[in-house]
Design an enzyme around this catalytic site. Sequence first.
Site, PDB file in Angstrom:
ATOM      1  CE1 TYR A 164      -3.744  -2.343   0.066  1.00 20.63           C
ATOM      2  CE2 TYR A 164      -2.810  -3.229   2.100  1.00 20.63           C
ATOM      3  CZ  TYR A 164      -3.713  -3.314   1.049  1.00 20.63           C
ATOM      4  OH  TYR A 164      -4.586  -4.372   0.991  1.00 20.63           O
ATOM      5  CG  HIS A 199      -9.421  -0.923  -4.939  1.00 25.81           C
ATOM      6  ND1 HIS A 199      -9.946  -1.185  -3.700  1.00 25.81           N
ATOM      7  CD2 HIS A 199     -10.405  -1.172  -5.831  1.00 25.81           C
ATOM      8  CE1 HIS A 199     -11.197  -1.585  -3.834  1.00 25.81           C
ATOM      9  NE2 HIS A 199     -11.502  -1.582  -5.116  1.00 25.81           N
TER      10      HIS A 199
HETATM   11  C1  DQA Z   1      -7.665  -2.024  -1.040  1.00 27.44           C
HETATM   12  C2  DQA Z   1      -7.712  -3.428  -1.643  1.00 27.44           C
HETATM   13  C3  DQA Z   1      -8.605  -4.334  -0.799  1.00 27.44           C
HETATM   14  O1  DQA Z   1      -8.615  -5.651  -1.358  1.00 27.44           O
HETATM   15  C4  DQA Z   1      -8.094  -4.423   0.619  1.00 27.44           C
HETATM   16  O2  DQA Z   1      -8.986  -5.190   1.416  1.00 27.44           O
HETATM   17  C5  DQA Z   1      -7.830  -3.101   1.229  1.00 27.44           C
HETATM   18  C6  DQA Z   1      -7.235  -2.052   0.422  1.00 27.44           C
HETATM   19  C7  DQA Z   1      -6.682  -1.113  -1.803  1.00 27.44           C
HETATM   20  O3  DQA Z   1      -6.807   0.100  -1.680  1.00 27.44           O
HETATM   21  O4  DQA Z   1      -5.780  -1.610  -2.484  1.00 27.44           O
HETATM   22  O5  DQA Z   1      -8.016  -2.908   2.412  1.00 27.44           O
HETATM   23  O6  DQA Z   1      -8.951  -1.447  -1.140  1.00 27.44           O
END
Ligand code: DQA
Length: 146
Positions: free
Chosen positions: A26, A104
């Site tokens: 992330y 995302h």
């Molecule tokens: C997310 C992707 C999701 O699968 C995950 O559960 C997250 C973050 C992303 O921003 O990449 O918490 O939404």
Amino acid sequence: MADKPVIYVLNGPNLNLLGMREPEIYGSDTLDDIAGRLEDKAQAAGADIEVRQSNHEGHLIDWIHEAQSEDAKAILLNAAGFTHTSVTLHDAIKAVSVPVIEVHLSNPHAREPFRHRSLVGQAAHGTISGFGALSYLLALDAALQL
Ligand code: DQA
């Protein structure tokens, strides 16, 4: 003078931990860092943004309804884990006329199979994923052009 358009940026569970949460997936930006960049970009475009985060599904649903009653121009929604599970979020998106852009940081399609299905994406106007923090800025660009 007309009010500035407002864009809601709603963030789901665990995104309060951005910066220290699995940074290899992330990134190292915190949600506040991202909010600051969004704020600058929105201001330059003459818009206001309302950035919120909750670990509770009902808050996200209430805020989607609020965006509708406040006549928001768009919603950027990173529903995090709820993306893959929440029928109620899917229904809330369908229940409002405000366009929702699914966001995302990672690319869920390149990850575990349980992330490949998005109930949010099935109701959203469009999706931007896989660009890290830049996903939010790209989504804001899209929202401003809707
Ligand atoms: C997310 C992707 C999701 O699968 C995950 O559960 C997250 C973050 C992303 O921003 O990449 O918490 O939404």
